[in-house]
Design an enzyme around this catalytic site. Structure first.
Site, PDB file in Angstrom:
ATOM      1  N   ASP A  16       0.829  -1.195   0.000  1.00 33.51           N
ATOM      2  CA  ASP A  16       0.000   0.000   0.000  1.00 33.51           C
ATOM      3  C   ASP A  16       0.869   1.253   0.000  1.00 33.51           C
ATOM      4  O   ASP A  16       2.071   1.196   0.228  1.00 33.51           O
ATOM      5  CB  ASP A  16      -1.064  -0.039   1.111  1.00 33.51           C
ATOM      6  CG  ASP A  16      -0.479  -0.017   2.488  1.00 33.51           C
ATOM      7  OD1 ASP A  16       0.244   0.934   2.801  1.00 33.51           O
ATOM      8  OD2 ASP A  16      -0.764  -0.957   3.258  1.00 33.51           O
TER       9      ASP A  16
HETATM   10  N1  URA Z   1      -0.086  -5.477   4.626  1.00 36.25           N
HETATM   11  C1  URA Z   1      -0.388  -4.153   4.679  1.00 36.25           C
HETATM   12  O1  URA Z   1      -1.079  -3.701   5.577  1.00 36.25           O
HETATM   13  N2  URA Z   1       0.080  -3.377   3.714  1.00 36.25           N
HETATM   14  C2  URA Z   1       0.861  -3.823   2.714  1.00 36.25           C
HETATM   15  O2  URA Z   1       1.271  -3.044   1.875  1.00 36.25           O
HETATM   16  C3  URA Z   1       1.155  -5.196   2.675  1.00 36.25           C
HETATM   17  C4  URA Z   1       0.661  -5.994   3.653  1.00 36.25           C
END
Ligand code: URA
Length: 227
Positions: free
Chosen positions: A102
């Site tokens: 993310d």
């Molecule tokens: N878990 C998350 O919260 N974000 C990521 O980018 C990957 C795994």
């Protein structure tokens, strides 16, 4: 001859699973005829179009490890006004991110134009482990760690068992073998841990090591064979 979904994936269009969806939704045309049969077989002389564009097998497969900085989105599509990981990759071959991190998560992101490789990494049945470092500002308790290990409710889904260990009073390592959207953040939030930094350091046995933030390198032959 190979199955249409495998062919589409090996052209770097998408995973085999996504290719099946494209076939079912009538987006795949072979020699000017729409094909909606999942087991349909093609050979290299067939002209295959996806969403109206002819697709070709990649002559050169490339495999990249990027240390994704925070503030970059993981998408291969242009999104106006947002910094994308694709801006950091200077290659003439088009590559695609394998899965997502993310926007505010940093660390190891793999990219390739090899749909089969991507498929292997992403397919839930392969249960590839992903290792994250979570940093927070308050002390993490043993109880929170135990809850994360055994599985927590992240909005209607109970996470599978995870490997979790404390690195310090405010830092833990979490290893998960599934990949729900924002899973680590949701897991932490469900046990009352406020994540201030999230970094992925390992996918399967492939490690980020000391690759600088924002830089990328090619995977070694050994790393490729680990998947
Ligand atoms: N878990 C998350 O919260 N974000 C990521 O980018 C990957 C795994």
């Amino acid at each position: 001859m190979e199955r249409i979904n495998k062919y589409i994936a090996s052209c770097g269009v998408c995973s085999r699973r996504k290719a099946d969806e494209l076939v079912l939704s009538g987006k795949v045309v072979v020699n000017e005829k729409v094909v909606q049969e999942l087991g349909y077989k093609v050979n290299d002389t067939d002209v295959v179009k996806v969403n109206g564009k002819i697709i070709h097998k990649e002559a050169n497969n490339i495999y990249i490890m990027l240390n994704k900085p925070k503030g970059y989105i993981t998408t291969s599509k242009e999104q106006f006004g947002r910094k994308s990981v694709m801006d950091l990759i200077k290659e003439k071959e088009r590559v695609y991110p394998i899965g997502r991190l993310d926007m505010y998560t940093e660390g190891l992101l793999l990219l390739t134009n090899d749909g089969e490789f991507s498929n292997k990494l992403m397919h839930p049945t392969n249960k590839i482990e992903k290792t994250y470092i979570v940093t927070t500002t308050s002390n993490i308790t043993d109880k929170q760690i135990e809850m994360l290990k055994s599985g927590v409710d992240i909005g209607g889904y109970i996470t599978r068992e995870a490997k979790v260990r404390a690195l310090s009073s405010t830092q833990i390592e979490i290893i998960i073998s599934e990949g729900k959207n924002r899973q680590v953040r949701k897991m932490c939030s469900s046990v009352g841990i406020k994540v201030t930094n999230l970094k992925r350091i390992k996918v399967g046995n492939i490690e980020l090591g000391d690759l600088p933030v924002g830089k990328y390198r090619y995977l070694t032959e050994k790393e490729k064979s680990m998947i």
